[in-house]
Design a protein around this motif. Structure first.
Motif, PDB file in Angstrom:
ATOM      1  N   PRO A  64      -7.573 -57.819  10.142  1.00 29.47           N
ATOM      2  CA  PRO A  64      -6.817 -57.438   8.953  1.00 29.47           C
ATOM      3  C   PRO A  64      -5.760 -58.496   8.622  1.00 29.47           C
ATOM      4  O   PRO A  64      -5.586 -59.474   9.356  1.00 29.47           O
ATOM      5  CB  PRO A  64      -6.161 -56.116   9.365  1.00 29.47           C
ATOM      6  N   ASP A  65      -5.052 -58.294   7.511  1.00 27.78           N
ATOM      7  CA  ASP A  65      -3.976 -59.201   7.125  1.00 27.78           C
ATOM      8  C   ASP A  65      -2.645 -58.802   7.757  1.00 27.78           C
ATOM      9  O   ASP A  65      -1.825 -59.657   8.101  1.00 27.78           O
ATOM     10  CB  ASP A  65      -3.819 -59.217   5.599  1.00 27.78           C
ATOM     11  N   ILE A  66      -2.440 -57.502   7.869  1.00 32.58           N
ATOM     12  CA  ILE A  66      -1.199 -56.948   8.422  1.00 32.58           C
ATOM     13  C   ILE A  66      -1.576 -55.822   9.375  1.00 32.58           C
ATOM     14  O   ILE A  66      -2.450 -55.000   9.057  1.00 32.58           O
ATOM     15  CB  ILE A  66      -0.285 -56.389   7.307  1.00 32.58           C
ATOM     16  N   ALA A 200       5.014 -51.876   1.923  1.00 33.20           N
ATOM     17  CA  ALA A 200       5.199 -52.595   0.660  1.00 33.20           C
ATOM     18  C   ALA A 200       6.030 -53.857   0.871  1.00 33.20           C
ATOM     19  O   ALA A 200       5.742 -54.914   0.287  1.00 33.20           O
ATOM     20  CB  ALA A 200       5.858 -51.677  -0.367  1.00 33.20           C
ATOM     21  N   LEU A 201       7.051 -53.764   1.709  1.00 35.26           N
ATOM     22  CA  LEU A 201       7.872 -54.931   2.014  1.00 35.26           C
ATOM     23  C   LEU A 201       7.067 -56.004   2.743  1.00 35.26           C
ATOM     24  O   LEU A 201       7.217 -57.204   2.478  1.00 35.26           O
ATOM     25  CB  LEU A 201       9.077 -54.513   2.858  1.00 35.26           C
ATOM     26  N   LEU A 202       6.198 -55.582   3.644  1.00 40.82           N
ATOM     27  CA  LEU A 202       5.391 -56.542   4.394  1.00 40.82           C
ATOM     28  C   LEU A 202       4.352 -57.215   3.496  1.00 40.82           C
ATOM     29  O   LEU A 202       4.080 -58.409   3.636  1.00 40.82           O
ATOM     30  CB  LEU A 202       4.712 -55.848   5.581  1.00 40.82           C
ATOM     31  N   ARG A 206       4.101 -61.252   2.663  1.00 43.45           N
ATOM     32  CA  ARG A 206       2.879 -62.057   2.827  1.00 43.45           C
ATOM     33  C   ARG A 206       2.469 -62.690   1.500  1.00 43.45           C
ATOM     34  O   ARG A 206       1.975 -63.825   1.473  1.00 43.45           O
ATOM     35  CB  ARG A 206       1.757 -61.194   3.391  1.00 43.45           C
ATOM     36  N   GLN A 207       2.655 -61.992   0.408  1.00 44.31           N
ATOM     37  CA  GLN A 207       2.271 -62.532  -0.898  1.00 44.31           C
ATOM     38  C   GLN A 207       3.139 -63.718  -1.316  1.00 44.31           C
ATOM     39  O   GLN A 207       2.751 -64.474  -2.200  1.00 44.31           O
ATOM     40  CB  GLN A 207       2.338 -61.429  -1.959  1.00 44.31           C
ATOM     41  N   GLN A 208       4.292 -63.840  -0.685  1.00 38.87           N
ATOM     42  CA  GLN A 208       5.144 -64.993  -0.974  1.00 38.87           C
ATOM     43  C   GLN A 208       4.578 -66.281  -0.377  1.00 38.87           C
ATOM     44  O   GLN A 208       5.140 -67.358  -0.563  1.00 38.87           O
ATOM     45  CB  GLN A 208       6.558 -64.754  -0.435  1.00 38.87           C
TER      46      GLN A 208
END
Length: 221
Positions: A64-66, A200-202, A206-208
């Motif tokens: 997974p990503d997270i 949502a914060l995580l 990651r999207q940054q």
């Protein structure tokens, strides 16, 4: 076309004679939910030293990503974002199979410890800003929670996954039946909302485009 981000959210079955575990109540409530464009998959882990890691490893095969692993910690009064997992099993009570390892390594020959690769201080600040009490915790203990946290970080080391562990307070139903002095508790709805905010914060982190988090970043950001 970019694939949507994938989140693995784990929780434990009840243990220690309890009929509930907030970590699983929260995780299963978020199974299949989309958070900030990322899909959540929940996984229940057995509170059994000999079984928990096999269950986790199977889920991590499709990376997974997270990954956010959740656990129960009686006496905690907030979201406790864990900093480090240590390479030792030292159970204060037996697990659900009656086993109680003392001073046994999680991974023979493995590093003494692994740090979270989550932006733990940014996560705490974000939760607080949203109205959820949270803090950085220096220790995930030495029970099955720590075993899973260590194995998670060991398995995913260097693979670009943001992963870590958060301990949750008891549910009111549990606290009402707990022997001894009154313990803090949070309603399940509040815990679900808090974990959803954490996810949502995580995702935003990651999207940054920050990519893999080195231990220093994860420990100090």
């Amino acid at each position: 076309m970019l694939q949507p981000m994938r989140i693995l959210l784990t929780g434990f079955e009840p243990f220690g004679g309890q009929s509930l575990n907030p970590s699983w109540e929260v995780a299963r409530a978020l199974h299949g939910v989309w958070v900030a464009g990322a899909q959540v998959t929940a996984l229940q882990l057995p509170c059994v030293f000999a079984q928990a890691l096999a269950t986790l490893q199977q889920a991590l095969a499709d990376v997974p990503d997270i990954v956010l692993a959740l656990g129960q910690a009686e006496g905690r009064c907030d979201f406790s974002v864990e900093r480090v997992a240590i390479n030792v099993l030292d159970a204060r009570i037996p697990d659900n199979a009656g086993q109680q390892p003392i001073d046994i390594p999680v991974s023979a020959g493995g590093p003494a410890a692994y740090f979270s690769t989550l932006p733990i201080k940014s996560l705490v600040l974000g939760l607080k800003a949203a109205g959820f009490p949270a803090s950085v915790s220096p220790s995930a203990g030495s029970f099955v929670c720590n075993q899973v946290f260590y194995a998670l970080q060991h398995t995913l080391a260097g693979r670009g996954v943001h992963s870590g562990f958060v301990h949750l307070p008891l549910l009111p139903e549990q606290a009402a039946q707990w022997p001894g002095p009154a313990l803090p508790s949070w309603p399940v709805g509040l815990q679900i909302a808090g974990v959803q905010q954490a996810l949502a914060l995580l995702v935003a982190h990651r999207q940054q485009g920050l990519g893999d988090v080195a231990w220093g970043d994860g420990a100090l950001n």
